[in-house]
Design a protein around this motif. Structure first.
Motif, PDB file in Angstrom:
ATOM      1  N   TRP A 187       0.827  -1.208   0.000  1.00  0.00           N
ATOM      2  CA  TRP A 187       0.000   0.000   0.000  1.00  0.00           C
ATOM      3  C   TRP A 187       0.860   1.256   0.000  1.00  0.00           C
ATOM      4  N   PHE A 188       1.913   1.292   0.843  1.00  0.00           N
ATOM      5  CA  PHE A 188       2.796   2.467   0.869  1.00  0.00           C
ATOM      6  C   PHE A 188       3.511   2.645  -0.458  1.00  0.00           C
ATOM      7  N   ALA A 189       3.924   1.549  -1.063  1.00  0.00           N
ATOM      8  CA  ALA A 189       4.634   1.647  -2.341  1.00  0.00           C
ATOM      9  C   ALA A 189       3.720   2.154  -3.450  1.00  0.00           C
ATOM     10  N   GLN A 190       2.439   1.776  -3.410  1.00  0.00           N
ATOM     11  CA  GLN A 190       1.521   2.128  -4.495  1.00  0.00           C
ATOM     12  C   GLN A 190       0.716   3.392  -4.229  1.00  0.00           C
ATOM     13  N   GLN A 191       0.233   3.579  -3.018  1.00  0.00           N
ATOM     14  CA  GLN A 191      -0.671   4.687  -2.733  1.00  0.00           C
ATOM     15  C   GLN A 191      -0.193   5.594  -1.605  1.00  0.00           C
ATOM     16  N   GLY A 192       0.348   5.015  -0.573  1.00  0.00           N
ATOM     17  CA  GLY A 192       0.659   5.758   0.644  1.00  0.00           C
ATOM     18  C   GLY A 192       1.596   6.924   0.443  1.00  0.00           C
ATOM     19  N   SER A 193       2.631   6.726  -0.346  1.00  0.00           N
ATOM     20  CA  SER A 193       3.587   7.820  -0.552  1.00  0.00           C
ATOM     21  C   SER A 193       2.952   8.980  -1.314  1.00  0.00           C
ATOM     22  N   ILE A 194       2.000   8.690  -2.184  1.00  0.00           N
ATOM     23  CA  ILE A 194       1.291   9.751  -2.907  1.00  0.00           C
ATOM     24  C   ILE A 194       0.415  10.536  -1.944  1.00  0.00           C
ATOM     25  N   TYR A 195      -0.315   9.824  -1.081  1.00  0.00           N
ATOM     26  CA  TYR A 195      -1.152  10.503  -0.092  1.00  0.00           C
ATOM     27  C   TYR A 195      -0.306  11.368   0.842  1.00  0.00           C
ATOM     28  N   VAL A 196       0.812  10.818   1.290  1.00  0.00           N
ATOM     29  CA  VAL A 196       1.689  11.586   2.176  1.00  0.00           C
ATOM     30  C   VAL A 196       2.220  12.823   1.457  1.00  0.00           C
ATOM     31  N   PHE A 197       2.551  12.693   0.186  1.00  0.00           N
ATOM     32  CA  PHE A 197       3.043  13.842  -0.573  1.00  0.00           C
ATOM     33  C   PHE A 197       1.982  14.939  -0.652  1.00  0.00           C
ATOM     34  N   VAL A 198       0.734  14.577  -0.905  1.00  0.00           N
ATOM     35  CA  VAL A 198      -0.340  15.570  -0.976  1.00  0.00           C
ATOM     36  C   VAL A 198      -0.539  16.230   0.386  1.00  0.00           C
ATOM     37  N   ILE A 199      -0.493  15.449   1.450  1.00  0.00           N
ATOM     38  CA  ILE A 199      -0.606  16.018   2.799  1.00  0.00           C
ATOM     39  C   ILE A 199       0.548  16.970   3.076  1.00  0.00           C
ATOM     40  N   LEU A 200       1.751  16.602   2.655  1.00  0.00           N
ATOM     41  CA  LEU A 200       2.922  17.462   2.870  1.00  0.00           C
ATOM     42  C   LEU A 200       2.801  18.775   2.098  1.00  0.00           C
ATOM     43  N   ILE A 201       2.125  18.772   0.974  1.00  0.00           N
ATOM     44  CA  ILE A 201       1.893  20.017   0.242  1.00  0.00           C
ATOM     45  C   ILE A 201       1.058  20.965   1.087  1.00  0.00           C
TER      46      ILE A 201
END
Length: 95
Positions: free
Chosen positions: A54-68
């Motif tokens: 999940w982190f490899a496919q989706q989680g890092s994208i979600y975290v990136f959007v939150i970090l924005i």
């Protein structure tokens, strides 16, 4: 060095510090959780999927959007702290 240049230098120094911190978090989430620690994280399931996957496919994208959004909030606070929160274009058109 003038007071305005000192203020601008301090502003950018703090801005770069925020950038490196947020990029480090994103790196740890995307590379660390998605690649390095995926075997340990795969023991946990999220919505039927292994957490490492999940982190490899989706989680890092979600975290990136939150970090924005976190970066926007930090920059708004930083702008207010150094007095850059006013509309600079409105100031230039008055001159």
């Amino acid at each position: 060095m003038s007071e305005e240049k000192k203020k601008a230098k301090a502003y950018w120094k703090e801005n770069v510090k925020y950038l490196f911190l947020l990029l480090a978090i994103w790196f740890l989430v995307s590379y660390g959780a998605g690649i390095l620690f995926k075997d340990a994280l795969n023991e946990i399931r999220l919505g039927g999927f292994r957490l490492g996957f999940w982190f490899a496919q989706q989680g890092s994208i979600y975290v990136f959007v939150i970090l924005i959004f976190v970066y926007v909030r930090l920059m708004n606070k930083l702008d207010k702290k150094y007095g850059y929160d006013k509309d600079l274009m409105a100031d230039k058109t008055k001159k």
